[in-house]
Structure formats: C-alpha cells, structure tokens
Scaffold this active site. Structure first.
Site, mmCIF file in Angstrom:
data_model
loop_
_atom_site.group_PDB
_atom_site.id
_atom_site.type_symbol
_atom_site.label_atom_id
_atom_site.label_comp_id
_atom_site.label_asym_id
_atom_site.label_seq_id
_atom_site.Cartn_x
_atom_site.Cartn_y
_atom_site.Cartn_z
ATOM 1 N N ASP A 19 43.793 33.209 54.082
ATOM 2 C CA ASP A 19 45.116 33.075 54.674
ATOM 3 C C ASP A 19 46.110 32.895 53.518
ATOM 4 O OD1 ASP A 19 47.066 32.731 56.706
ATOM 5 O OD2 ASP A 19 46.875 30.556 56.539
ATOM 6 N N ASP A 60 50.018 31.531 53.907
ATOM 7 C CA ASP A 60 50.891 30.364 54.079
ATOM 8 C C ASP A 60 50.051 29.099 54.186
ATOM 9 O OD1 ASP A 60 53.586 29.894 54.053
ATOM 10 O OD2 ASP A 60 53.987 31.039 55.872
ATOM 11 N N ASP A 109 44.007 27.309 56.381
ATOM 12 C CA ASP A 109 44.488 25.929 56.543
ATOM 13 C C ASP A 109 44.615 25.530 58.011
ATOM 14 O OD1 ASP A 109 46.726 27.670 56.992
ATOM 15 O OD2 ASP A 109 48.078 25.971 56.703
#
Length: 259
Positions: free
Chosen positions: A13, A15, A209
């Site tokens: 990922d 961001d 995250d």
C-alpha cells in the site's frame, strides 16, 4: 521476518506505508533500495484513485525516491479495467480526480452526464453538493453505482480525512442502491496485481496499514501479511478484528536486515 524477506513478490500500500501526504515515512528509502538490491518483484498498489501512475512516480521523485512507473497500480486502473470488461464502450458520470478520468478514457469509456451506464465515485476535490444531486438523479434513472474503493477514511498530513466509501454514502442512502467497490479488499484488484508481478500468491506478501482493506485483501488472496503501524492502525486496534496479520511492524524500515 526471514519468511517475509524470502518472498519473491511484494505488494505494498502507499498512503500510511510509503508516505503521509507529501512526507516520506522513515525507512522507506532503505526498504526500496533493498527491494531493488534483492531483485524483488514489487508493486505499489493504492486504493487512492485520484492520481495516475505517472503522477505517483513524480510525487515520490519530489520526495527523493526514484521508482519506475511500472511499479504502480491504482484502484482507478482496476475500476476502468473492470468496467470495460463488463460493458465495452460504455459511458459514465464520474466524480473523482484526473487519475480516474484518464484511466477510464484509456479503456474507451466516455463521459456522460445525461444517461450514463455507470455513476463512478472516487476521491478528489471535484466532490460537491451539486454533483451528488446529479449522481443521485442518474442512479435513480438506472445508472449502476461503482466506487473505486471501500475505504471510509484515509491518512493525511493533517490527520484522518474522508475517503471513497464516506463520499459515496449519501448517494447510496438517497437512492437505496448499494455501490460495487472495485479496490482492495476486492480480490479482482489483488489478482491483477499478482499477474503484473508474475508471482504466485504463495510467493507474495501484502504490506499495508489497514486491517479492513490491506490485511483482508492479503488473507483472502492467500498472501503473507504484514501490518505496519505507520498509518491509520494502532497496535490496540488489531484485537477488534476477527483475523490478524502474520507480522506487525513499526514501518517498512523494519524489513531490510540491519547491517
């Protein structure tokens, strides 16, 4: 950790894993240098639909990180590919950023605010009350409702901000229609990512995250999973979910072996 380091494919990922807003996270440069040094196949797979791969490449470049454009795949590209496979040559009313518009255009999908086949919602600063009303009207007339991803919120330099699922919610509630979400954790996007990497799911790891998208996507697609605490998830949040990542790391900087 040795099992993770031995994987051939890394799906990451962006961001909250690679950056927050316009700030590169600690250890990212070392992690990317390690991926290149070890000849790993890697893909930055983002649920954000606002930017094109070229824009994401330039964004990292401005932060001092050189990564080839071929290493990026977005929910905008996944959405465009899905819609063109379902209804080639169709039209859409779109609320979202340039990355989404460009991806749809490249797949031969035309813009239409009168009688489109689809209403497609992604993130971006074009979102306002007037185009929500237009979207509601078109869905009630029969257009099918698509969301680029199912994230409720996303991280920014100023804290948590609303993401696609929060933005599409007023349209769902006003029309009584549920959107179909293409991005993570939809296996569609993950399987495409694995095909781009050219690796089997057993030889790949998902690093993210978010428990609700990244970790679900990894688990359901058969990948190894590593949750980083550099984004929206705190260690105490993990126990709220009925599944867990195999590894929990402070950030991607934990992955390269220390000299």
């Amino acid at each position: 950790m040795e099992t993770l380091r031995g994987k051939k494919g890394f799906i990451c990922d962006m961001d909250g894993v690679i950056y927050h807003g316009n700030r590169l996270l600690p250890g990212v440069k070392e992690f990317v240098a390690w991926l290149y040094r070890e000849n790993k196949n890697f893909l930055f797979l983002t649920n954000s639909s606002e930017h094109s791969p070229k824009e994401l490449q330039r964004k990292l470049e401005r932060m001092g990180l050189e990564v080839d454009e071929s290493h990026f795949y977005t929910s905008a590209l996944a959405t465009a590919r899905f819609i063109s496979s379902q209804a080639p040559g169709c039209s859409a009313y779109v609320i979202g950023g340039a990355g989404l518009i460009m991806a749809l255009h490249d797949e031969g999908i035309t813009m239409n605010d009168i009688d489109p086949d689809y209403v497609i919602i992604g993130e971006g600063n074009t979102y306002n009350y007037e185009n929500i009303l237009r979207a509601v009207h078109l869905v009630l007339k029969g257009a099918k409702l698509i969301g680029t991803n199912s994230d409720l919120t996303g991280p920014s330099e100023d804290g948590i901000i609303p993401a696609c699922r929060a933005m599409i919610s007023p349209i769902e509630m006003a029309t009584g229609q549920n959107a179909y979400f293409v991005g993570k954790p939809n296996p569609l996007m993950m399987r495409t990512g694995l095909r781009i990497l050219g690796v089997h799911s057993a030889e790949a790891v998902m690093i993210g995250d978010r428990m609700d998208t990244d970790m679900v996507a990894g688990i359901e697609t058969g990948l190894d999973t590593a949750l980083v605490l550099s984004g929206v998830t705190a260690r105490e949040d993990i126990r709220k979910f009925p599944y867990r990542p195999r590894l929990v790391l402070d950030g991607v900087g934990d992955i390269p072996p220390k000299e």
